[in-house]
Enzyme design. Structure first.
Site, mmCIF file in Angstrom:
data_model
loop_
_atom_site.group_PDB
_atom_site.id
_atom_site.type_symbol
_atom_site.label_atom_id
_atom_site.label_comp_id
_atom_site.label_asym_id
_atom_site.label_seq_id
_atom_site.Cartn_x
_atom_site.Cartn_y
_atom_site.Cartn_z
ATOM 1 N N ASP A 229 -0.315 0.277 -2.953
ATOM 2 C CA ASP A 229 -1.069 -0.983 -3.020
ATOM 3 C C ASP A 229 -2.264 -1.051 -2.056
ATOM 4 O O ASP A 229 -2.139 -0.677 -0.888
ATOM 5 C CB ASP A 229 -0.182 -2.164 -2.625
ATOM 6 C CG ASP A 229 1.183 -2.151 -3.260
ATOM 7 O OD1 ASP A 229 1.458 -1.293 -4.086
ATOM 8 O OD2 ASP A 229 1.981 -3.031 -2.899
HETATM 9 N N1 DQQ Z 1 4.666 -2.076 -2.893
HETATM 10 C C1 DQQ Z 1 5.135 -3.091 -3.793
HETATM 11 C C2 DQQ Z 1 5.147 -4.315 -2.910
HETATM 12 C C3 DQQ Z 1 5.569 -3.779 -1.597
HETATM 13 C C4 DQQ Z 1 4.898 -2.460 -1.540
HETATM 14 C C5 DQQ Z 1 4.273 -3.181 -4.997
HETATM 15 C C6 DQQ Z 1 5.682 -1.423 -0.810
HETATM 16 O O1 DQQ Z 1 5.982 -5.336 -3.350
HETATM 17 O O2 DQQ Z 1 5.206 -4.627 -0.529
HETATM 18 O O3 DQQ Z 1 3.810 -1.945 -5.428
HETATM 19 O O4 DQQ Z 1 4.980 -0.188 -0.785
#
Ligand code: DQQ
Length: 464
Positions: A25
């Protein structure tokens, strides 16, 4: 730890990705003293999801990026010792402040934390009072999902939504308020989804005004393991969100988008492009995950969400090819080819049942990625035919796309190594991934050239 091979044809050359290892992300994107800072979920240990840090990159022009040292790392024996999960960033009266989720080792405890940056955002100090929010509201019974804070300012107060679920009902965006970013008061759910329709759990909810409406972007997790970004457009009244329309934001690999407003007042959207190949293939490539080209968001006259790649990316265009109606022959490759291309195409979709473009085409046509619009079923589709070995996703991807009366089909396509971003008329999106077996598949061919109104294809410069 495997280092990426510089000859790897699947590795994008004009999209940002770190030099090696895993990214997911986008986090805490902000324009600070004129420079765009992109933070991102990053594992320094290899190309797999674990040991989350905030990686950091900076850009002056949204096209070229410099990767900087890791910005925020887990602290042993602290609320974030298991990882620095996703979050956002605000300017708190001159102090760059990251609001992120800290997790324990098995991710069963997810709490919201703060970190404060120095003047160029390269050094971060964690708030001594972390976590600033740790209790999940009682009505989210049995849920441990409580993450991805997204903060905005209104009426001289801070508002925050945190993503999670109400077990047995569906995903939820929880609403909080604070006057100092440290002491948060829970208000109520901003929006509660229906499990089958919106997913059993929400991640990375973004909520912001756009035009005359408010937009909620939800990274939704569905039973069976699917995960999709939904875009809801509606009204924000009495601090609750009432959607009036909902669409799939991206029918492909785009996930966990993060938005922010830049100095030009643009609502920019950043997104992680997931991989379509096996975990083993990712580890042995030495890299996994890439950032989508940032997009500027708007609503059209019908309050539909429009996303356009930022115009800055056009600075990377090099040699081009231009054609107009009647210029192109059937069954012939164009005199331009490659795996790093930017394409703008306009078709009169009433002139053919199907129109579109084939890319990454092998000379015998056996390998190719076809982007097609079917005027009868009103569907946009990306179909991948290639001969890669191993466990690689090759399902067709697509979604419904209805043209307005007398509206031509306008395709924008960003092709880069194994990435293909497709946007139709600004409002239908499929971001796909494809992994051709060799470097020979680089041809470009139009499907039903009789329907072409105009076509431009540019080679794109590498930012490496
Ligand atoms: N990736 C998820 C999120 C989290 C993060 C979404 C953890 O919910 O915070 O891809 O790498």
């Amino acid at each position: 730890m495997t280092q990426p091979n510089p000859q790897d044809i699947h590795r994008p050359t004009y999209h940002f990705l770190p030099a090696a290892n895993w990214m997911n992300d986008p986090n805490g994107v902000i324009q600070w003293k004129g420079r765009y800072h992109l933070f991102f979920q990053y594992n320094p240990d290899g190309a797999y999801h674990a040991n989350m840090h905030w990686g950091h990159a900076v850009s002056d022009d949204l096209a070229h990026w410099e990767e900087l040292p890791i910005a925020i790392a887990p602290t042993p024996n602290s609320p974030d010792q298991g990882g620095i999960f996703t979050g956002c960033m605000v300017d708190d009266g001159g102090t760059p402040t990251a609001i992120y989720t800290g997790v324990n080792d098995d991710y069963t405890r997810q709490v919201q934390c703060l970190a404060f940056g120095n003047e160029d955002l390269t050094r971060w100090t964690k708030h001594s009072g972390n976590p600033v929010l740790s209790e999940i509201p009682a009505h989210c019974f049995q849920s441990r999902d409580f993450r991805d804070p997204f903060v905005w300012r209104a009426d001289d107060l801070w508002y925050m939504t945190v993503s999670g679920n109400i077990n047995g009902i569906g995903g939820v965006a929880l609403l909080y308020r604070s006057d100092d970013l440290r002491d948060w008061q829970y208000l109520h759910p901003l929006f509660v989804g229906e499990g089958a329709r919106h997913g059993y759990n929400f991640e990375c909810v973004n909520f912001f005004p756009l035009g005359e409406r408010w937009v909620m972007l939800i990274s939704s997790m569905f039973d069976g393991g699917g995960a999709t970004v939904l875009a809801l457009v509606g009204r924000y009244e009495n601090q609750r969100f009432f959607p009036e329309s909902e669409t799939v934001y991206d029918a492909g690999y785009g996930y966990a988008p993060l938005t922010h407003v830049d100095d030009q007042g643009r609502q920019l959207l950043w997104a992680w492009l997931r991989e379509g190949r096996s975990r083993e293939a990712q580890r042995s490539a030495g890299w996994s995950g890439v950032q989508a080209i940032p997009r500027a968001l708007s609503l059209d006259g019908k309050h539909r969400l429009v996303s356009d790649p930022v115009s800055e990316i056009e600075a990377l265009r090099r040699d081009g090819f231009h054609a107009e109606a009647g210029d192109l022959a059937e069954d012939e490759d164009l005199p331009i080819r490659g795996l790093a291309l930017d394409i703008e195409a306009e078709f009169d979709a009433s002139l053919a049942e199907t129109c579109g473009i084939e890319l990454a085409r092998s000379p015998d046509g056996q390998e190719k990625v076809a982007i097609t619009y079917d005027a009868v079923t009103e569907a946009l589709r990306v179909t991948r035919h290639y001969a890669s070995e191993g466990e690689i996703d090759s399902e067709a991807q697509g979604l419904a796309h209805r043209l307005d009366p007398d509206e031509n089909l306008r395709l924008r396509i960003l092709l880069d190594g194994s990435v293909i971003e497709v946007i139709a008329n600004g409002r239908a999106r499929v971001t796909s991934r494809f992994y051709p077996s060799g470097g020979a598949s680089q041809g470009v061919r139009v499907i039903n050239p009789a329907a072409v109104v105009s076509l431009d294809v540019w080679e794109m410069a590498s930012i490496g």
